[in-house]
Write an enzyme that holds these catalytic residues in place. Structure first.
Site, short mmCIF file in Angstrom:
data_model
loop_
_atom_site.label_atom_id
_atom_site.label_comp_id
_atom_site.label_asym_id
_atom_site.label_seq_id
_atom_site.Cartn_x
_atom_site.Cartn_y
_atom_site.Cartn_z
N ASP A 1 0.85 -1.19 0.00
CA ASP A 1 0.00 0.00 0.00
C ASP A 1 0.89 1.24 0.00
O ASP A 1 1.66 1.46 0.93
CB ASP A 1 -0.91 -0.02 1.24
CG ASP A 1 -1.79 1.21 1.34
OD1 ASP A 1 -2.35 1.58 0.29
OD2 ASP A 1 -1.90 1.79 2.42
N THR B 1 -3.09 5.25 -4.10
CA THR B 1 -2.01 6.00 -3.42
C THR B 1 -0.66 5.76 -4.10
O THR B 1 0.18 6.65 -4.11
CB THR B 1 -1.92 5.59 -1.94
OG1 THR B 1 -1.91 4.17 -1.85
CG2 THR B 1 -3.08 6.13 -1.15
N THR B 2 -0.46 4.57 -4.66
CA THR B 2 0.79 4.29 -5.39
C THR B 2 0.73 4.97 -6.75
O THR B 2 1.71 5.59 -7.19
CB THR B 2 1.00 2.77 -5.56
OG1 THR B 2 0.80 2.13 -4.30
CG2 THR B 2 2.39 2.46 -6.05
N ASP C 1 -9.06 0.06 2.29
CA ASP C 1 -9.03 0.55 0.90
C ASP C 1 -10.29 0.16 0.14
O ASP C 1 -10.84 0.95 -0.62
CB ASP C 1 -7.79 -0.01 0.17
CG ASP C 1 -6.53 0.78 0.50
OD1 ASP C 1 -6.62 1.65 1.38
OD2 ASP C 1 -5.48 0.53 -0.10
#
Length: 564
Positions: free
Chosen positions: A97, A130-131, A432
């Protein structure tokens, strides 16, 4: 080989006496030129300004931020690698994550910290991607650096990025597919896509429906566009496997019932009170010691304590209350052995040490009021439930409250795992998935995954760049190619040939197949919508908007000033 320079110069001077000139005359000439230079430059000719430091600062910032982006790039997508994060105190975290990785990294460079904040912003805005947002920012910075090296002014690059962000959001809206909340299958597909890139991806068929049901159960019909994820409580319990994770319609406490004095461990038709006062003898306000030298005085103190506690228990019992949830106390013991003994005699089940920040969730779920003083203990402040029982789970025990009457719009997820690392990662993955479903409730549009939106944006921006003129056209064209980093990285992490895959993707999109993306499972290019690889529109629009905003901010910085 050595030359006698002085003798040669002497000969040349002797041969041509007219050219000879004394050292003092040369010095005078140079001084005159030096004196005349500033006067000349201050008139109409351009003065030279040293921009080397500014360029160096900008380049240092971009390189530092790119280093952070490259660190998480390998963890993008379903076939991305996991990171093991070892802290100084021996704590180990295994995750892929992006937000968790960057939060745990000790980043010192100010510009690189901006990428960590960027990841955190995406986590708050969308919860997923988020990545992606960090990898996108890294790629845009790489393109910016090549534009700056070519002599483009940073402001021109920044303005082009702003126009690009607005255009890409329009392109994404054009690709989006509307969604109804009643379409449970579409919601599950979207949650499963989010879970497929996690460590616990093999459990996505269990966790995705669970996340959808959890979010839908807390949606308030009065405000159908708002979901507060604080109404979904995740309780972790070691033991079993992730398969044993369940959605509980009620309350779960990760603690045992206090039945040291032989009190009940199960109560049916429960009347539950949430109390914020202590059932223990009062203390003096200031720290002082009382010396008791006489047995009769000691007996009197103990008798008073007993009468005080007994009086409290009788008041509690008089309301018909048979389950007590006692808030954790800092000043003195919430309950003593004596008070537990009297409560057990009165057949009252006691759960002590309920955390202060859990009280709001507990009272909302039970539809009751917290009681701050014994004098305010009345029946109308109690909550009602069919059953309160202690259940053995793994090595420990938990308390479940089910069948709550007039239950508030909350739900609890009991997450299980064989070890702490899996348990923590399961919780992060579930969070998530919950965020993805929340995004779809807020903005009811789906978009294809698998790199399809990025290739389509790149194609349309490339065509748009040809219509523009001047420096802006050049910048947009460069940034359009930068967006291809997402499909390129997805292919690279899946062990495919990225150049061949991205080229084929461009070709398919040019033919009008806008939902074509990389199917990393099959290792080929397919229609991603048919493969059920979908994500919320909000995740993509938020990622591109936040990434461009962050890159623009880094480009505008031309100096770092340290202050004490």
């Amino acid at each position: 080989m050595v030359f006698n320079v002085s003798s040669r110069i002497g000969k040349r001077e002797a041969a041509s006496p007219s050219r000879s000139c004394s050292a003092s005359t040369v010095a005078q000439l140079m001084a005159a030129v030096a004196a005349a230079a500033p006067r000349g430059s201050s008139s109409k000719t351009e003065s030279y300004v040293d921009t080397k430091r500014r360029d160096d600062v900008r380049q240092a910032n971009i390189l530092a931020a790119r280093a952070v982006a490259d660190a998480v790039r390998t963890s993008l997508g379903p076939k991305g690698m996991d990171k093991m994060i070892a802290s100084a105190n021996g704590e180990v975290i295994i995750t892929n994550d992006g937000a968790t990785i960057l939060n745990k990294m000790e980043v010192l460079q100010p510009a690189a910290k901006m990428l960590v904040d960027l990841s955190r912003s995406q986590d708050a805005a969308a919860g997923d991607g988020t990545t992606t947002v960090v990898v996108l920012a890294g790629s845009l910075l790489r393109s910016s650096l090549s534009l700056l090296s070519a002599g483009v002014h940073p402001t021109a690059v920044s303005d082009a990025l702003h126009r690009l962000a607005l255009r890409t959001v329009d392109i994404l809206h054009g690709m989006a597919i509307p969604l109804e909340l009643s379409d449970r299958d579409a919601l599950i597909k979207s949650a499963a896509t989010s879970l497929n890139s996690k460590v616990v991806s093999q459990y996505s068929s269990l966790l995705a429906p669970l996340a959808v049901d959890a979010v839908l159960s807390v949606v308030d019909p009065a405000h159908p566009d708002l979901v507060d994820l604080r109404d979904v409580k995740i309780v972790k319990k070691l033991g079993g496997t992730v398969d044993d994770t369940e959605l509980v319609k009620g309350l779960v406490f990760d603690k045992k019932v206090s039945h040291s004095a032989g009190g009940p461990a199960r109560v049916e038709n429960a009347k539950i009170a949430v109390i914020q006062f202590q059932i223990s003898p009062p203390k003096t306000d200031i720290e002082q010691s009382i010396v008791v030298s006489d047995y009769t005085q000691m007996d009197r103190i103990l008798r008073e304590e007993r009468n005080y506690i007994l009086g409290m228990v009788k008041k509690i019992k008089a309301t018909g209350c048979n389950v007590l949830l006692i808030q954790k106390s800092i000043l003195r013991d919430a309950v003593t052995d004596l008070s537990l003994h009297y409560l057990a005699k009165a057949k009252i089940l006691v759960i002590k040490d309920v955390e202060r920040d859990e009280i709001e969730f507990v009272t909302k779920t039970l539809n009751c009021l917290p009681i701050a003083n014994i004098e305010h203990f009345r029946e109308e402040k109690l909550g009602f439930a069919n059953c309160v029982e202690e259940v053995s789970v793994g090595d420990g025990k938990i308390v479940k409250i089910t069948g709550i009457k007039d239950m508030g719009r909350t739900t609890t997820v009991l997450v299980r795992g064989s070890n702490q690392l899996v348990l923590d990662e399961a919780e992060r993955s579930l969070h998530d998935a919950l965020c993805v479903v929340r995004c779809l409730v807020n903005k009811r549009f789906l978009i294809a995954g698998g790199g399809a939106p990025e290739i389509e944006m790149s194609r349309q921006l490339g065509a748009w760049a040809k219509e523009l003129q001047g420096m802006e056209s050049y910048c947009i064209k460069e940034f359009a190619e930068a967006l291809e980093v997402i499909p390129y990285t997805l292919a690279e992490n899946a062990g495919l040939n990225p150049i061949a895959i991205v080229t084929e993707l461009r070709n398919r999109h040019a033919q009008g197949e806008i939902n074509t993306g990389i199917n990393v499972r099959k290792g080929q290019i397919t229609n991603i919508l048919e493969e059920n690889v979908v994500q919320p529109l909000l995740v993509s629009t938020s990622a591109i908007t936040l990434a461009t905003e962050c890159v623009r901010m880094i480009l505008k910085i031309d100096d770092i000033i340290t202050v004490r």
